[in-house]
Every structure is written in C-alpha cells, then in structure tokens.
Write a protein that holds these residues in place. Structure first.
Motif, PDB file in Angstrom:
ATOM      1  N   LEU A  84       0.775  -1.126  -0.033  1.00 37.50           N
ATOM      2  CA  LEU A  84       0.169  -0.120  -0.178  1.00 37.50           C
ATOM      3  C   LEU A  84       0.897   1.222  -0.044  1.00 37.50           C
ATOM      4  O   LEU A  84       0.445   2.243  -0.637  1.00 37.50           O
ATOM      5  CB  LEU A  84      -0.900  -0.001   1.218  1.00 37.50           C
ATOM      6  CG  LEU A  84      -2.191  -0.870   1.106  1.00 37.50           C
ATOM      7  CD1 LEU A  84      -3.032  -0.941   2.553  1.00 37.50           C
ATOM      8  CD2 LEU A  84      -3.116  -0.438  -0.277  1.00 37.50           C
ATOM      9  N   GLY A  85       2.171   1.299   0.706  1.00 39.08           N
ATOM     10  CA  GLY A  85       2.898   2.247   0.738  1.00 39.08           C
ATOM     11  C   GLY A  85       3.478   2.739  -0.468  1.00 39.08           C
ATOM     12  O   GLY A  85       3.655   3.764  -1.008  1.00 39.08           O
ATOM     13  N   LEU A  87       1.890   1.524  -3.922  1.00 33.03           N
ATOM     14  CA  LEU A  87       0.865   1.808  -4.639  1.00 33.03           C
ATOM     15  C   LEU A  87      -0.038   3.039  -4.583  1.00 33.03           C
ATOM     16  O   LEU A  87      -0.223   3.573  -5.412  1.00 33.03           O
ATOM     17  CB  LEU A  87      -0.104   0.469  -4.730  1.00 33.03           C
ATOM     18  CG  LEU A  87       0.551  -0.709  -5.155  1.00 33.03           C
ATOM     19  CD1 LEU A  87      -0.334  -1.727  -5.073  1.00 33.03           C
ATOM     20  CD2 LEU A  87       1.125  -0.546  -6.795  1.00 33.03           C
ATOM     21  N   VAL A  88      -0.246   3.419  -3.374  1.00 31.21           N
ATOM     22  CA  VAL A  88      -1.172   4.613  -3.084  1.00 31.21           C
ATOM     23  C   VAL A  88      -0.565   6.055  -3.670  1.00 31.21           C
ATOM     24  O   VAL A  88      -1.286   6.760  -4.285  1.00 31.21           O
ATOM     25  CB  VAL A  88      -1.345   4.662  -1.458  1.00 31.21           C
ATOM     26  CG1 VAL A  88      -2.166   6.083  -1.260  1.00 31.21           C
ATOM     27  CG2 VAL A  88      -2.258   3.539  -1.191  1.00 31.21           C
ATOM     28  N   PRO A  89       0.802   6.310  -3.345  1.00 34.03           N
ATOM     29  CA  PRO A  89       1.376   7.369  -3.904  1.00 34.03           C
ATOM     30  C   PRO A  89       1.250   7.388  -5.516  1.00 34.03           C
ATOM     31  O   PRO A  89       0.823   8.319  -6.094  1.00 34.03           O
ATOM     32  CB  PRO A  89       2.745   7.627  -3.386  1.00 34.03           C
ATOM     33  CG  PRO A  89       2.599   6.632  -2.164  1.00 34.03           C
ATOM     34  CD  PRO A  89       1.605   5.492  -2.379  1.00 34.03           C
ATOM     35  N   ASN A  90       1.314   6.246  -6.125  1.00 35.12           N
ATOM     36  CA  ASN A  90       1.574   6.070  -7.498  1.00 35.12           C
ATOM     37  C   ASN A  90       0.306   6.270  -8.156  1.00 35.12           C
ATOM     38  O   ASN A  90       0.112   6.619  -9.314  1.00 35.12           O
ATOM     39  CB  ASN A  90       2.237   5.013  -7.972  1.00 35.12           C
ATOM     40  CG  ASN A  90       3.670   4.888  -7.507  1.00 35.12           C
ATOM     41  OD1 ASN A  90       4.376   6.268  -7.361  1.00 35.12           O
ATOM     42  ND2 ASN A  90       4.203   3.852  -7.426  1.00 35.12           N
ATOM     43  N   MET A  91      -0.838   5.803  -7.568  1.00 39.64           N
ATOM     44  CA  MET A  91      -2.206   5.728  -7.961  1.00 39.64           C
ATOM     45  C   MET A  91      -2.735   7.129  -8.152  1.00 39.64           C
ATOM     46  O   MET A  91      -3.487   7.708  -8.998  1.00 39.64           O
ATOM     47  CB  MET A  91      -3.175   4.983  -7.192  1.00 39.64           C
ATOM     48  CG  MET A  91      -2.879   3.550  -7.199  1.00 39.64           C
ATOM     49  SD  MET A  91      -3.697   2.634  -5.904  1.00 39.64           S
ATOM     50  CE  MET A  91      -5.271   2.198  -6.958  1.00 39.64           C
ATOM     51  N   PHE A  92      -2.534   8.215  -7.088  1.00 41.03           N
ATOM     52  CA  PHE A  92      -2.996   9.412  -7.197  1.00 41.03           C
ATOM     53  C   PHE A  92      -1.880  10.513  -7.712  1.00 41.03           C
ATOM     54  O   PHE A  92      -2.519  11.510  -8.273  1.00 41.03           O
ATOM     55  CB  PHE A  92      -3.297   9.922  -5.444  1.00 41.03           C
ATOM     56  CG  PHE A  92      -4.289   9.099  -4.848  1.00 41.03           C
ATOM     57  CD1 PHE A  92      -5.708   8.888  -5.534  1.00 41.03           C
ATOM     58  CD2 PHE A  92      -3.871   8.281  -3.868  1.00 41.03           C
ATOM     59  CE1 PHE A  92      -6.551   8.457  -4.716  1.00 41.03           C
ATOM     60  CE2 PHE A  92      -5.021   7.427  -3.384  1.00 41.03           C
ATOM     61  CZ  PHE A  92      -6.102   7.406  -3.648  1.00 41.03           C
TER      62      PHE A  92
END
Length: 164
Positions: A84-85, A87-92
């Motif tokens: 999650l650490g 993937l989340v920054p890359n998704m947004f």
C-alpha cells in the motif's frame, strides 16, 4: 607390547586421529583394573566418557505451534502495508505543489550547470596561460644551456689562439 600399543593410541587420541574402534579399545583398557601407573590420570576421563555415552534425555519436548501462526499473519500484514505504501502514492500521482517543486529544482539544476560550465572555461583559459609560461620557461632554460656551451667554446678558442 599391549602397553606400547595403548601409549601409541593415546598419542593418536591426543592428536584427534583415532578411529571409533581405537577409542573403544582405549575405553575398554581404562575400564579394566590393570592400568599402568603412569597412565592412571587418563582413567577418570575415559570413565566419564563411558558413563556420559549411556545417558539419554527422556523428557518430552513440547512444541508450541500457536506462535508460528501469529508470526505468519504479522508477516502478511507487513507485506500488505508495504504494498500500500508503494501503490497509493503512484495511484494518485504527484500534486501540483510537487510538480512546481520539481520544475523549480530543474531550473536551479540547469543554472548550476551553466555556472560550472563558465568556471570550467575560465580554468581552461588559465591552464592555457600556464602552458604558455611553461613553454617560455623551457625556452629560457634551453637558452641558458646554450649560453653555457658558448662560453665553453669561447674559452677553448681563446686557448687555441693564444697558443699559436
């Protein structure tokens, strides 16, 4: 003859070169009652080995398997948090402030690069001037050598003309 053989076996035993069969012979010899007097100090050691070889641990060793399941779940949770650490920054994607910071950093980088380029050009010019000075110095040293040769030549010619 038996005593010599036992002494040789003891030497091999001290050097850790005996086989299991030879060690059994030594234990049998020291378990008997007719041990030579100068070898008596080995007797307690071999008796201890014989006794300790017969010892066995008879208690059950309890194995607790509940902890391993807990550790497995902790490792799964750790992997999930890491994923999650990442993937989340890359998704947004990056925010406008971050994009502006990156552009400013790129401008500062290019300005610094240009400044270093100017410094490099100045240093290269100074290096060329030093090369010119070095060439002048070499020519001056060569002229001094030639002048020394000329003075030697004139001394020699003066001697020749004075002698005639």
């Amino acid at each position: 003859m038996v005593l010599n053989k036992i002494e040789k076996l003891l030497e091999k035993y001290d050097d850790a070169e005996t086989s299991l069969k030879e060690e059994a012979q030594l234990r049998a010899y020291f378990a008997s009652d007719n041990v030579a007097s100068h070898l008596e100090h080995y007797k307690p050691m071999f008796q201890y080995f014989s006794v300790s070889q017969k010892e066995q641990y008879t208690k059950d060793v309890p194995l607790k398997t509940n902890r391993t399941k807990l550790y497995q779940w902790i490792s799964v949770a750790a992997v999930a948090v890491l994923m999650l650490g990442f993937l989340v920054p890359n998704m947004f994607g990056p925010t406008e402030a971050e994009l502006k910071q990156q552009e400013e950093a790129l401008i500062v980088y290019n300005q610094t690069k240009e400044a270093f380029k100017l410094v490099s050009i100045g240093m290269n010019e100074g290096k060329q001037q030093l090369n010119s000075l070095a060439m002048v110095s070499d020519n001056l040293n060569q002229g001094i050598e030639e002048a020394g040769r000329l003075s030697e030549f004139s001394k020699t010619t003066n001697k020749i003309f004075k002698n005639n």
